[in-house]
Write an enzyme that holds these catalytic residues in place. Structure first.
Site, short mmCIF file in Angstrom:
data_model
loop_
_atom_site.label_atom_id
_atom_site.label_comp_id
_atom_site.label_asym_id
_atom_site.label_seq_id
_atom_site.Cartn_x
_atom_site.Cartn_y
_atom_site.Cartn_z
N ILE A 21 11.73 -4.58 -2.12
CA ILE A 21 11.19 -4.09 -3.40
C ILE A 21 9.77 -3.56 -3.28
O ILE A 21 9.23 -3.03 -4.25
CB ILE A 21 11.24 -5.19 -4.48
CG1 ILE A 21 10.51 -6.45 -4.01
CG2 ILE A 21 12.67 -5.50 -4.86
CD1 ILE A 21 10.46 -7.54 -5.08
N GLY A 22 9.14 -3.68 -2.12
CA GLY A 22 7.79 -3.13 -2.00
C GLY A 22 7.16 -3.47 -0.67
O GLY A 22 7.63 -4.32 0.08
N GLY A 24 3.04 -3.06 1.57
CA GLY A 24 1.62 -2.73 1.49
C GLY A 24 0.94 -3.05 2.80
O GLY A 24 1.60 -3.27 3.82
N GLY A 25 -0.39 -3.10 2.76
CA GLY A 25 -1.15 -3.33 3.98
C GLY A 25 -0.94 -4.72 4.56
O GLY A 25 -1.23 -4.95 5.73
N VAL A 29 7.74 -6.94 0.77
CA VAL A 29 8.18 -7.83 -0.31
C VAL A 29 9.66 -7.58 -0.55
O VAL A 29 10.11 -6.44 -0.65
CB VAL A 29 7.38 -7.57 -1.61
CG1 VAL A 29 7.80 -8.57 -2.68
CG2 VAL A 29 5.88 -7.69 -1.34
N LYS A 43 7.36 -12.55 0.07
CA LYS A 43 6.36 -11.66 0.66
C LYS A 43 6.16 -12.06 2.11
O LYS A 43 5.69 -13.16 2.41
CB LYS A 43 5.05 -11.77 -0.11
CG LYS A 43 3.98 -10.77 0.36
CD LYS A 43 2.77 -10.83 -0.55
CE LYS A 43 1.77 -9.75 -0.18
NZ LYS A 43 0.59 -9.76 -1.08
N ASP A 132 -8.08 -7.42 -6.63
CA ASP A 132 -7.23 -6.23 -6.56
C ASP A 132 -6.50 -6.04 -7.89
O ASP A 132 -5.30 -5.82 -7.93
CB ASP A 132 -6.22 -6.37 -5.41
CG ASP A 132 -5.56 -5.03 -5.08
OD1 ASP A 132 -6.15 -3.98 -5.39
OD2 ASP A 132 -4.44 -5.04 -4.53
#
Length: 524
Positions: A21-22, A24-25, A29, A43, A132
């Protein structure tokens, strides 16, 4: 980007991957389901482990309706960390802003902001900075605002000295001081201001061709506030101030200002043009404010600590008198009362630290020194001396120097081995000087902190005993020195035993070391 794991795989025991679902750095996830059927988000932390895990450890036990819950931190068979989180299926704020290029209705934006402020305020109350905050990390599910991705947080007060080698966050929402490596609650207040600006206008206050250009605008340029509804211009001017000292000093203050503007406009505001889910309003308290229930709970807790410390002082005094003073019970009374007074002088000011926001050591030390003066006066009164009070008439014997009794203890005792008895200083100065300095030099409040490493530690006792002996030359005779020394040591023990304590979670480094040891044993 292609996800590493596919549907049906179980990289983490007990959880089955359904889909990615996602990413990033920090990693990837996934949406997953536990063996019991609970839907979670996993995650997989693949990089920047020290930054990510340091924040997660501080956030695992946070509970708030507007925060995405972090359930656990687990490790897979090869030692890679996985964060087990609440799965939020609702729409993100960024998607809603994208559908409203000219900004969402003012009342709706204010309600979104109340939920965001509630979550961030809760983090700040626990000494944590989000770092963030952005629309992509904010969701609406079943009418409740959820703020996530606060695993990137770090403890307040961190700076460039904390060992962080790179900035973390999204440049469009970064406060100017982040460029110098300074992180405190003001960076979240700035980011919340950017989010509110974006909700009201559909645009960001600063944009550019590169991250460096955007960051430079945050540092040097003033945002164009003419796009905002007029009533919000002074609020966002303050929230987006370059100097952190000129911003709102808490999310509660910021939230109340936004709420006041909304209430003022509610009578004249037009109804929204499209149906929407109801979002609960969140009423925040300033950091020093407490509800009636909070005050009642704090009073009960403090009362229990005071009674408990008196009981501990009685127990310690009885044991000391029985085993070290030849069961001379007349000596028990003075030791008990001085130990109880010293314990209360430590416990009572603990209610002031959060109320008055006294975070610096010297402010606390000065308050503790005044408490020490009070203990000194009480001890002098127990000895039977007259105190120089406004209503005292005639000669005040506490202002005289001490006169050794005819049956003075022979020399060479523990309490005269370094300093001989002194009769040159007035008794009042002796007691005030001794107890005042004892409460000044030691950080007594550390023994009452909920997050101290252990409920009971020998270090405070050793420190108390050391300084109680070093400063003992201020007191006149052996008996006064004996009573003061043992009473302060007993108070140090009693304060630790009655103060609430919560065990700290083990550090990520320790967890990884233990995991590696387990894997090594299995391999053998």
């Amino acid at each position: 980007m292609k996800f590493t794991y596919r549907c049906g795989q179980q990289p983490l025991p007990g959880y089955t991957i359904k889909r990615g679902i996602g990413w990033g750095g920090f990693g990837e996830v996934y949406f997953a389901v536990s063996e019991g059927g609970k839907e979670v988000a996993l995650k997989w932390v693949r990089s920047n482990l020290d930054v990510e895990l340091r924040g997660v450890q501080q956030c695992l036990n946070l509970k708030h309706a507007n925060l995405v819950h972090l359930y656990d931190l687990r490790h897979d068979a090869v030692g890679s960390p996985w964060l087990v989180m609440e799965y939020v299926s609702g729409e993100s704020l960024s998607a809603i802003i994208h559908r409203h290029p000219n900004g969402i209705p003012v009342e709706l934006a204010a309600e979104w902001f109340q939920g965001i402020a509630g979550a961030v305020h809760h983090l700040h109350e626990h000494g944590i900075v989000h770092r963030d905050l952005k629309p992509g990390n904010i969701f609406l599910e079943a009418g409740v605002i959820k703020v996530g991705d606060y695993g990137l947080c770090r403890l307040m007060g961190g700076s460039q000295h904390a060992g962080l080698t790179q900035n973390v966050g999204t440049v469009h929402y970064m406060a100017p001081e982040i460029s110098t490596g300074n992180y405190n609650r003001h960076v979240d207040i700035y980011a919340a201001g950017v989010v509110l600006f974006e909700m009201l206008t559909g645009r960001l206050p600063f944009d550019g061709e590169s991250a460096g250009e955007i960051m430079m605008k945050h540092l040097t340029s003033s945002p164009n506030l003419s796009r905002l509804p007029p009533q919000f211009m002074p609020v966002l001017e303050r929230a987006l101030a370059k100097n952190p000292a000129h911003r709102f000093q808490s999310m509660a203050e910021f939230s109340k200002k936004v709420g006041a503007l909304t209430q003022a406009d509610k009578g004249s505001a037009a109804p929204p043009s499209e149906p929407r889910e109801e979002i609960p309003m969140v009423h925040l308290l300033e950091p020093g404010e407490m509800t009636t229930r909070d005050r009642s709970r704090r009073f009960r807790e403090l009362s229990g600590m005071l009674v408990g410390s008196a009981m501990m002082a009685a127990l310690f005094s009885a044991a000391w008198t029985l085993f070290f003073r030849g069961a001379d019970w007349q000596l028990l009374v003075k030791a008990f009362f001085v130990a109880t007074a010293a314990s209360w002088a430590v416990l009572l000011p603990t209610a002031l630290w959060s109320t008055l926001k006294l975070d610096d050591s010297w402010s606390r030390r000065l308050i503790m020194m005044c408490c020490g003066f009070g203990v000194g006066l009480f001890g002098l009164w127990l000895e039977g001396y007259d105190l120089p009070m406004p209503w005292t008439s005639g000669h005040v014997n506490a202002l005289d120097a001490w006169t050794p009794p005819g049956n003075a203890a022979p020399g060479g005792s523990f309490f005269t081995s370094i300093y001989s008895e002194q009769s040159s200083m007035p008794l009042l100065a002796s007691y005030l000087g001794y107890f005042g300095l004892m409460f000044l030099v030691l950080r007594w409040w550390k023994s009452t902190e909920v997050t101290r490493w252990k409920r009971f530690s020998l270090k405070p006792l050793i420190a108390t005993g050391f300084w109680a002996y070093v400063l003992i030359f201020l007191l006149p005779g052996v008996e006064q020195r004996h009573t003061a020394f043992i009473s302060l040591v007993m108070a140090s023990a009693a304060v630790q035993l009655v103060s609430p304590w919560r065990e700290r979670p083990p550090s990520p480094i320790k967890k990884r070391r233990l995991h590696a040891q387990r894997v090594g044993r299995l391999a053998v």
